[in-house]
Design a protein around this motif. Structure first.
Motif, PDB file in Angstrom:
ATOM      1  N   ASP A   1       0.788  -0.552   0.124  1.00 16.81           N
ATOM      2  CA  ASP A   1      -0.433   0.005  -0.241  1.00 16.81           C
ATOM      3  C   ASP A   1       0.820   1.190  -0.038  1.00 16.81           C
ATOM      4  N   GLN A   2       0.016   2.381   0.299  1.00 19.43           N
ATOM      5  CA  GLN A   2       1.027   3.530   0.064  1.00 19.43           C
ATOM      6  C   GLN A   2       2.300   4.131   1.377  1.00 19.43           C
ATOM      7  N   TYR A   3       1.676   3.400   2.808  1.00 20.29           N
ATOM      8  CA  TYR A   3       2.477   3.739   3.431  1.00 20.29           C
ATOM      9  C   TYR A   3       3.669   2.709   3.580  1.00 20.29           C
ATOM     10  N   ASN A   4       3.511   1.484   2.887  1.00 15.71           N
ATOM     11  CA  ASN A   4       4.834   0.491   2.368  1.00 15.71           C
ATOM     12  C   ASN A   4       5.317   1.764   1.663  1.00 15.71           C
ATOM     13  N   GLN A   5       4.792   1.836   0.166  1.00 17.83           N
ATOM     14  CA  GLN A   5       5.890   2.135  -0.252  1.00 17.83           C
ATOM     15  C   GLN A   5       6.465   3.178  -0.074  1.00 17.83           C
ATOM     16  N   HIS A   6       6.085   4.098   0.951  1.00 21.05           N
ATOM     17  CA  HIS A   6       6.456   5.272   1.090  1.00 21.05           C
ATOM     18  C   HIS A   6       7.380   4.781   2.001  1.00 21.05           C
ATOM     19  N   PHE A   7       7.730   4.364   2.420  1.00 22.34           N
ATOM     20  CA  PHE A   7       8.694   3.485   3.690  1.00 22.34           C
ATOM     21  C   PHE A   7       9.920   3.451   2.684  1.00 22.34           C
ATOM     22  N   LEU A   8       9.798   2.363   1.725  1.00 18.56           N
ATOM     23  CA  LEU A   8      10.414   1.886   1.349  1.00 18.56           C
ATOM     24  C   LEU A   8      11.094   2.811   0.571  1.00 18.56           C
ATOM     25  N   ALA A   9      10.649   4.203   0.087  1.00 20.90           N
ATOM     26  CA  ALA A   9      11.124   4.952  -0.588  1.00 20.90           C
ATOM     27  C   ALA A   9      12.155   5.960   0.539  1.00 20.90           C
ATOM     28  N   GLN A  10      11.639   6.019   1.716  1.00 20.27           N
ATOM     29  CA  GLN A  10      13.054   6.064   3.073  1.00 20.27           C
ATOM     30  C   GLN A  10      13.514   5.635   2.769  1.00 20.27           C
ATOM     31  N   LYS A  11      13.773   4.339   2.601  1.00 16.09           N
ATOM     32  CA  LYS A  11      15.147   3.334   2.833  1.00 16.09           C
ATOM     33  C   LYS A  11      15.627   3.570   1.978  1.00 16.09           C
ATOM     34  N   ILE A  12      15.084   2.886   0.646  1.00 15.45           N
ATOM     35  CA  ILE A  12      16.671   3.080  -0.671  1.00 15.45           C
ATOM     36  C   ILE A  12      17.160   4.448  -1.204  1.00 15.45           C
ATOM     37  N   PHE A  13      16.648   5.851  -0.156  1.00 18.58           N
ATOM     38  CA  PHE A  13      16.830   6.930  -0.241  1.00 18.58           C
ATOM     39  C   PHE A  13      17.731   8.000   0.695  1.00 18.58           C
ATOM     40  N   ASN A  14      18.033   6.591   1.723  1.00 16.30           N
ATOM     41  CA  ASN A  14      17.933   7.105   2.992  1.00 16.30           C
ATOM     42  C   ASN A  14      17.535   8.797   3.632  1.00 16.30           C
ATOM     43  N   LYS A  15      16.049   8.768   3.542  1.00 13.57           N
ATOM     44  CA  LYS A  15      15.404  10.272   3.210  1.00 13.57           C
ATOM     45  C   LYS A  15      14.749   9.491   4.603  1.00 13.57           C
ATOM     46  N   PRO A  16      14.943   9.242   5.964  1.00 14.31           N
ATOM     47  CA  PRO A  16      13.729   8.851   6.962  1.00 14.31           C
ATOM     48  C   PRO A  16      12.203   9.876   7.837  1.00 14.31           C
ATOM     49  N   ASP A  17      13.162  11.267   7.622  1.00 13.61           N
ATOM     50  CA  ASP A  17      12.199  12.476   7.178  1.00 13.61           C
ATOM     51  C   ASP A  17      11.321  13.337   6.392  1.00 13.61           C
ATOM     52  N   PHE A  18      11.535  12.541   5.671  1.00 12.46           N
ATOM     53  CA  PHE A  18      11.409  12.930   4.329  1.00 12.46           C
ATOM     54  C   PHE A  18       9.493  12.681   3.811  1.00 12.46           C
TER      55      PHE A  18
END
Length: 779
Positions: free
Chosen positions: A487-504
């Motif tokens: 879902d959208q929450y999974n997507q956002h967390f995966l993006a935060q992880k691969i880009f190393n932007k946990p606060d984005f």
């Protein structure tokens, strides 16, 4: 426009020209879902989980709104990259329309609308795509029959003309023999008859030539469509590596090939019977024949795309014109490994191999039942591989090869033999199982982001995150065999992880993710790459958590900040299941608990590994832990997970032993970890039903911080208050012992096993008790 995931639109563009304007406008309403939006955003549209949406699922409003926002941002990116002024203005108008209140107030209707359009497209493709092609071929066959009919009529006219000419020439002589003059009227009649026949023959010859040209033009069009469809089939097969749908049925394409070969043969025969040499048409038919024969070799069952040397593998090659192969000498297919440079110049490939390939030949055999002609390589093996010089930081798992299949054959009705060849999908050759994960990453990137007409095996170095996410979602759902998407929450967390932007918190859709970020650079503070971590989660879910995930019981990918946000102010005991973001292939339980001062805090139980879940399933572990009561947001855990609970084992009356079971519990916080000693607990002498549990693990694991360790209770089923609790269990290290076993007395051991040996004392047992209860690592 990217061609990564747009197979459906690829087929629709060929069908649209056969549809009426009214049908096209009703399908792509100008004020709702214009065809320009469908065209320019095909890759993005076909990568989203529209099938999940339904009008009555109001809880999907948030996810639908997120997709609407992504659509607008993606469309704006398309506008910026488009140089066509007319298209640009139209796309700007569409973007404004999507941003209007009509869509913003009803995002779920937007999602359902696109879902319905895609469903109608698939119905059209299934119903008209094949029919249109077959209708074209049928029309071509009728044209050829008309040519044959004209040729036969011309033959009859020519015979009549020859007869009348003979009469005209012999008539004066017959009258002169009798001393008479030939009647002028009769001669004139014959002359007019001859002129009329000559006119008809010439007219029909012109008509036949024009019809022959139309037939060759129509054949070329049909064959172009066939070649395009074969390429689309291969492309869909290529995309199936990332979980996209693929119809592997080749029978309709085989029928199409055979029909076009028959038409080509009939037209070549008609040109020969025409008497006069029509070199232009003959040359065109010759080129079409060669292209058709060479294009009909297909890799039906691809070899594994990651192959370990010295390991057996199989593959099947199918020839779609197998029934037209001339009888006699069998056709032998040869296989060889080629590297990327050779794949770019197939015409110049020699028999020199870059690898030693064992069992690399197969005979084309015809199956009368399936009407297919295949060559199956059953026990191929790569003995050794010769690698090219690597560039920079390139590893061996990034080097791509392919199998080249080739043969020489004769087709019935053709004088010269033809050489045919076809290459497999790209593959990576490894020498050790530890390379498998990285090799698979190379294949995933290649399958997801390569272009249809690329130079082998070129792939982009960077791709937009939205395409990366679509790939992860497709691969995850296909590998786990579930219809429940990320879902959208999974997507956002995966993006935060691969880009190393946990606060984005903004949209990642158009941010570019690189191959290095995907599987070359280790994640910050970790010893593994993004793909290695993600693949570990897939494997865990596929083997142990499929049902939980499919029913939406696992929240999945979520960061600690988001976790704190959604569990804030929830009642004590509220919990959710999430994948560990610091360890590979583990799942943990996060729950709300009370603090000593009456406040609340979020606790994370040590993650469970595949080995843990093999010992005791997730449902039973959830049942055991009394501190968790409600699955987020407010579902009673027993109502949700009861179906996953294991049945209580029955006590056999004839048994001399008391059965035992394991129960998970959360141990007190603050216990000092115990260094690992032995890792085996033996009850009994090993000859009369005693049990042993081996739980040794790597000594590199670190103790858990700020999360309560968990323990097991060992109890006879149904014992109730008489259970024996191992409350002094220590947690935090991968191998665990107990400091004290005061409540496991010698008497209990004797009662549990009549064959208990006196020389195994409780004191000795303290160095051997290791139940592999807390083998998980900290978050």
């Amino acid at each position: 426009m990217s061609c990564s995931t747009m197979a459906q639109w690829f087929h629709m563009t060929r069908i649209l020209q056969c549809l009426s304007n009214e049908t096209v406008c009703s399908l792509y309403h100008p004020n709702a879902f214009p065809i320009e939006m469908r065209h320019y955003m095909a890759a993005w549209i076909e990568g989203q989980p529209w099938e999940d949406f339904a009008v009555d699922k109001l809880e999907q409003e948030g996810q639908a709104r997120a997709l609407l926002d992504q659509a607008i941002s993606t469309l704006r990116l398309v506008i910026d990259q488009n140089d066509n002024v007319v298209d640009k203005l139209k796309l700007i108008e569409i973007s404004r329309n999507l941003s209007s209140a009509n869509f913003q107030l009803h995002p779920l209707q937007f999602a359902v609308m696109i879902r319905d359009v895609l469903r109608k497209e698939r119905a059209l493709i299934n119903s008209t795509g094949r029919d249109t092609n077959m209708q074209d071929v049928d029309h071509l066959v009728l044209k050829v029959l008309e040519v044959q009919k004209i040729r036969k009529e011309m033959h009859q006219l020519q015979e009549d003309l020859n007869w009348e000419r003979q009469n005209y020439e012999t008539l004066p002589g017959s009258f002169q023999q009798n001393g008479l003059d030939a009647p002028t009227a009769e001669l004139q009649r014959l002359q007019k008859r001859i002129q009329k026949l000559e006119f008809n023959v010439n007219t029909m010859a012109t008509q036949r030539f024009q019809l022959l040209k139309e037939c060759v033009d129509c054949l070329e069009l049909c064959q172009t469509r066939l070649i395009s469809r074969l390429q689309a089939w291969r492309w869909e097969q290529h995309k199936s590596a990332i979980g996209l749908p693929f119809d592997e049925n080749l029978n309709p394409l085989q029928t199409w090939c055979e029909q076009l070969l028959g038409v080509n043969g009939n037209l070549r025969q008609e040109l020969m019977l025409a008497g006069e040499r029509i070199s232009d048409l003959q040359e065109r038919l010759g080129r079409l024949l060669q292209t058709l024969i060479e294009s009909s070799l297909v890799v039906d069952k691809q070899p594994p795309q990651v192959i370990k040397t010295q390991s057996k593998f199989s593959t099947t090659v199918r020839y779609l014109l197998g029934e037209k192969v001339a009888p006699g000498k069998p056709v032998v297919l040869q296989a060889q490994i080629i590297n990327e440079l050779q794949a770019r110049n197939l015409a110049g490939v020699t028999r020199e191999n870059v690898a030693e390939l064992i069992n690399n030949s197969a005979i084309l055999e015809h199956n009368t039942t399936s009407k297919s002609t295949c060559g199956t390589f059953r026990n191929m093996s790569i003995k050794k591989i010769k690698r090219a010089d690597r560039k920079g930081t390139e590893s061996v798992t990034e080097e791509k090869f392919a199998l080249l299949f080739s043969a020489e054959l004769n087709i019935t009705g053709c004088d010269t033999p033809f050489r045919i060849q076809m290459i497999s999908q790209p593959l990576v050759v490894i020498v050790h199982g530890c390379q498998d994960n990285n090799a698979l990453a190379t294949i995933i990137w290649d399958s997801a982001f390569s272009e249809p007409d690329r130079v082998p095996f070129v792939v982009p170095e960077r791709v937009p995150w939205r395409l990366m996410y679509n790939t992860l979602n497709s691969k995850f759902t296909a590998e786990v065999q579930t219809k429940h998407n990320l879902d959208q929450y999974n997507q956002h967390f995966l993006a935060q992880k691969i880009f190393n932007k946990p606060d984005f918190a903004d949209d990642f859709s158009n941010m570019m993710v690189s191959w290095s970020q995907f599987n070359k650079e280790v994640l910050p503070g970790r010893t593994f790459t993004f793909w290695q971590w993600f693949e570990g989660v897939m494997d865990l879910t596929k083997k142990h958590l499929r049902s939980y995930w499919s029913e939406g019981r696992i929240f999945g990918f979520i960061g600690k900040q988001h976790l704190s946000l959604i569990l804030k102010d929830r009642p004590n005991g509220t919990f959710l299941l999430r994948f560990s973001d610091s360890e590979i292939g583990r799942i943990t339980i996060a729950y709300v608990s009370a603090t000593e001062h009456g406040g609340q805090r979020i606790q994370n139980i040590q993650p469970f590994t595949k080995k843990d879940l093999e010992i005791r399933c997730l449902g039973d572990r959830i049942r055991d832990i009394t501190e968790i009561t409600y699955l987020y947001p407010d579902m009673p855990k027993h109502e949700v997970f009861r179906k996953f609970y294991s049945a209580t084992p029955q006590i056999l009356p004839a048994s001399d032993y008391l059965p035992v079971s394991l129960r998970l519990s959360i141990a007190p916080v603050g216990l000092d970890p115990v260094p690992p000693n032995a890792n085996m607990l033996h009850l009994g002498d090993g000859s009369h039903g005693g049990f042993a549990m081996d739980t040794s693990q790597s000594s590199t694991m670190t103790p858990l911080h700020e999360s309560p360790p968990s323990g097991f209770t060992v109890e006879p089923p149904g014992a109730g208050a008489n259970m024996t609790s191992l409350e002094n269990a220590q947690a935090g290290f991968p191998v665990h012992q107990f400091d004290q076993l005061s409540d496991i007395t010698e008497d209990i051991l004797k009662n549990a096993s009549p064959d208990y040996s006196e020389h195994i004392s409780p004191a000795d047992m303290t160095t051997g008790l290791d139940l592999d209860i807390w083998e998980g690592l900290p978050l």
